[in-house]
Design a protein around this motif. Structure first.
Motif, mmCIF file in Angstrom:
data_model
loop_
_atom_site.group_PDB
_atom_site.id
_atom_site.type_symbol
_atom_site.label_atom_id
_atom_site.label_comp_id
_atom_site.label_asym_id
_atom_site.label_seq_id
_atom_site.Cartn_x
_atom_site.Cartn_y
_atom_site.Cartn_z
ATOM 1 N N CYS A 1 58.495 -7.225 31.557
ATOM 2 C CA CYS A 1 58.063 -6.028 31.201
ATOM 3 C C CYS A 1 57.060 -6.312 29.733
ATOM 4 N N VAL B 1 56.201 -4.171 27.679
ATOM 5 C CA VAL B 1 56.370 -3.699 26.552
ATOM 6 C C VAL B 1 57.292 -4.490 25.422
ATOM 7 N N CYS B 2 58.353 -5.063 26.187
ATOM 8 C CA CYS B 2 59.371 -5.749 25.320
ATOM 9 C C CYS B 2 59.715 -7.167 25.821
ATOM 10 N N TYR C 1 60.854 -8.204 28.661
ATOM 11 C CA TYR C 1 62.321 -8.270 29.350
ATOM 12 C C TYR C 1 61.724 -8.949 30.694
ATOM 13 N N CYS D 1 63.110 -0.204 32.807
ATOM 14 C CA CYS D 1 63.440 -1.250 31.940
ATOM 15 C C CYS D 1 64.709 -1.335 31.294
ATOM 16 N N CYS E 1 63.965 -1.403 27.096
ATOM 17 C CA CYS E 1 63.373 -0.533 26.616
ATOM 18 C C CYS E 1 62.991 0.770 27.076
ATOM 19 N N ALA F 1 60.762 1.310 29.725
ATOM 20 C CA ALA F 1 59.770 1.645 30.539
ATOM 21 C C ALA F 1 59.759 1.356 32.015
HETATM 22 FE FE FE2 Z 1 61.002 -3.504 28.424
#
Ligand code: FE2
Length: 69
Positions: free
Chosen positions: A6, A8-9, A11, A39, A42, A44
């Motif tokens: 991911c 964004v985070c 993961y 996700c 988060c 996403a």
């Molecule tokens: Fe994420």
């Protein structure tokens, strides 16, 4: 099986483990996840994931420690 990260985070989606909390069975490829899968950490969308190219970490062709000048 290729893992996806991911953006964004960070993961990591591991196909070997799936995402049981979201009803995704172990062994499910990222490509096979439903389009509305998000996700777990988060929220996403699949579009925010990128494949992890672990081959890049171990290139073949030249040895580590070899210097070019
Ligand atoms: Fe994420």
């Amino acid at each position: 099986m290729k893992k996806y990260r991911c953006l964004v985070c960070n993961y990591i989606y591991d196909p070997a483990q799936g995402d049981p909390a979201s009803g995704v069975a172990p062994g499910t490829l990222f490509e096979s996840l439903p389009e509305d899968w998000t996700c777990p950490d988060c929220g996403a969308s699949k579009a925010d994931f990128e494949p992890m190219d672990d081959l890049r970490l171990a290139p073949s062709g030249h040895r580590s420690g070899e210097l070019f000048d």
